[in-house]
Design an enzyme around this catalytic site. Structure first.
Site, PDB file in Angstrom:
ATOM      1  N   LYS A  48      89.212  68.862  48.326  1.00 34.37           N
ATOM      2  CA  LYS A  48      88.919  67.904  49.401  1.00 34.37           C
ATOM      3  C   LYS A  48      89.903  66.732  49.378  1.00 34.37           C
ATOM      4  CE  LYS A  48      84.610  67.099  48.091  1.00 34.37           C
ATOM      5  NZ  LYS A  48      84.460  68.005  46.933  1.00 34.37           N
ATOM      6  N   ARG A  76      76.909  63.514  50.537  1.00 33.93           N
ATOM      7  CA  ARG A  76      76.639  64.564  49.553  1.00 33.93           C
ATOM      8  C   ARG A  76      75.173  64.941  49.523  1.00 33.93           C
ATOM      9  NH1 ARG A  76      81.341  63.453  45.955  1.00 33.93           N
ATOM     10  NH2 ARG A  76      81.572  65.154  44.472  1.00 33.93           N
ATOM     11  N   ARG A  86      92.905  70.368  36.078  1.00 32.39           N
ATOM     12  CA  ARG A  86      93.322  69.315  37.029  1.00 32.39           C
ATOM     13  C   ARG A  86      93.782  68.063  36.284  1.00 32.39           C
ATOM     14  NH1 ARG A  86      89.402  67.638  41.864  1.00 32.39           N
ATOM     15  NH2 ARG A  86      87.822  67.439  40.237  1.00 32.39           N
ATOM     16  N   ARG A 113      90.545  63.563  34.439  1.00 35.41           N
ATOM     17  CA  ARG A 113      89.293  62.897  34.762  1.00 35.41           C
ATOM     18  C   ARG A 113      88.282  63.186  33.664  1.00 35.41           C
ATOM     19  NH1 ARG A 113      87.534  64.150  40.904  1.00 35.41           N
ATOM     20  NH2 ARG A 113      85.531  64.164  39.840  1.00 35.41           N
TER      21      ARG A 113
HETATM   22  P1  AMP Z   1      84.371  63.344  43.246  1.00 40.43           P
HETATM   23  O1  AMP Z   1      85.613  62.617  42.860  1.00 40.43           O
HETATM   24  O2  AMP Z   1      84.159  63.397  44.736  1.00 40.43           O
HETATM   25  O3  AMP Z   1      84.268  64.699  42.605  1.00 40.43           O
HETATM   26  O4  AMP Z   1      83.145  62.464  42.674  1.00 40.43           O
HETATM   27  C1  AMP Z   1      82.987  62.231  41.286  1.00 40.43           C
HETATM   28  C2  AMP Z   1      81.555  61.813  41.006  1.00 40.43           C
HETATM   29  O5  AMP Z   1      81.256  60.596  41.707  1.00 40.43           O
HETATM   30  C3  AMP Z   1      80.490  62.798  41.462  1.00 40.43           C
HETATM   31  O6  AMP Z   1      80.273  63.847  40.528  1.00 40.43           O
HETATM   32  C4  AMP Z   1      79.274  61.881  41.601  1.00 40.43           C
HETATM   33  O7  AMP Z   1      78.730  61.573  40.328  1.00 40.43           O
HETATM   34  C5  AMP Z   1      79.899  60.599  42.145  1.00 40.43           C
HETATM   35  N1  AMP Z   1      79.889  60.603  43.633  1.00 40.43           N
HETATM   36  C6  AMP Z   1      80.967  60.702  44.453  1.00 40.43           C
HETATM   37  N2  AMP Z   1      80.586  60.689  45.740  1.00 40.43           N
HETATM   38  C7  AMP Z   1      79.240  60.594  45.743  1.00 40.43           C
HETATM   39  C8  AMP Z   1      78.246  60.569  46.762  1.00 40.43           C
HETATM   40  N3  AMP Z   1      78.564  60.651  48.069  1.00 40.43           N
HETATM   41  N4  AMP Z   1      76.942  60.467  46.376  1.00 40.43           N
HETATM   42  C9  AMP Z   1      76.606  60.367  45.081  1.00 40.43           C
HETATM   43  N5  AMP Z   1      77.481  60.423  44.065  1.00 40.43           N
HETATM   44  C10 AMP Z   1      78.785  60.533  44.380  1.00 40.43           C
END
Ligand code: AMP
Length: 221
Positions: A13, A85, A124, A159
């Site tokens: 994404k 989400r 990654r 990460r």
């Molecule tokens: P990502 O970088 O999008 O994979 O997000 C990393 C982490 O941030 C996720 O595993 C969640 O713990 C938190 N996170 C990101 N976006 C959201 C969201 N829209 N709602 C809740 N938690 C989020």
């Protein structure tokens, strides 16, 4: 134009979203990136978010929705990456956009088999410079110089939540909370899915081209 990138963690994404933003001059709003920045700066929000992120869980809706709406207030033409989400987040977004006379142009759903997601996520690496935020993969999409960002020359880092155990937890959370959004946006007439083959060297280019074609079709219909 307002675009939502949907898909399980590790489907690309952020990478594809960045290309779409470049093409249409949109603001890239990635909730995960914002949380990681808050964690790095050890803010109150960051400390709270880290309790959930480190376990592969979702940050509670009330925290996430308030944060996103605060940012959206200052933006026009946005690509949402990692938000919504949950159905609750999607409903809040719908209400917010209606109140601000805005609408979602299209929801692009990236589809990658789970075993490929795990393979891709454990390898990654991301740019440590948050202004850049580029993402690489040591197997499928390596940087030109190991450990260094092609775009800005900063160090590449892993990460904290990109380990196999946390990814499996994040996938479980995705299926429980986020996958229902596929039907939600299908019913809204906004969903477009793109199947991704991560083994092709030109995956990024192919997926970007398919996504832009989808957006163009939406804009012209
Ligand atoms: P990502 O970088 O999008 O994979 O997000 C990393 C982490 O941030 C996720 O595993 C969640 O713990 C938190 N996170 C990101 N976006 C959201 C969201 N829209 N709602 C809740 N938690 C989020």
């Amino acid at each position: 134009m307002n675009i939502i990138m949907l898909g399980a963690p590790g489907t690309g994404k952020g990478t594809i979203g960045a290309e779409i933003c470049k093409h249409y001059n949109l603001t890239h709003l990635a909730t995960g990136d914002i949380f990681r920045d808050e964690i790095k700066r050890q803010t109150e929000l960051g400390k709270k978010a880290n309790e959930y992120i480190s376990k592969g869980q979702l940050v509670p809706d009330e925290i996430t929705i308030a944060m996103v709406e605060g940012k959206l207030d200052k933006m026009d033409g946005v690509l949402l990456d990692g938000f919504p989400r949950t159905i609750n987040q999607a409903e809040s977004l719908k209400k917010y956009l209606a109140e601000h006379n805005k609408e979602i142009t299209v929801v692009i759903n990236l589809v990658v088999p789970d075993e490929d997601i795990i393979k891709r996520t454990v390898s990654r690496v991301i740019c440590s410079n948050k202004e850049c935020g580029a993402s690489y993969n040591t197997i499928f999409m390596p940087p030109k110089v190991e450990g260094i960002c092609d775009k800005c020359g900063s160090k590449l880092i892993k990460r904290a939540d990109d380990n196999e155990e946390t990814i499996k937890q994040r996938l479980a959370v995705y299926y429980k909370n986020t996958e229902p959004l596929i039907n939600y946006y299908k019913n809204e007439g906004l969903l477009e899915s793109v199947d991704i083959n991560i083994y092709l060297p030109t995956t990024k280019e192919i997926t970007t081209a398919k996504s832009i074609k989808i957006i163009e079709n939406r804009l012209n219909n």
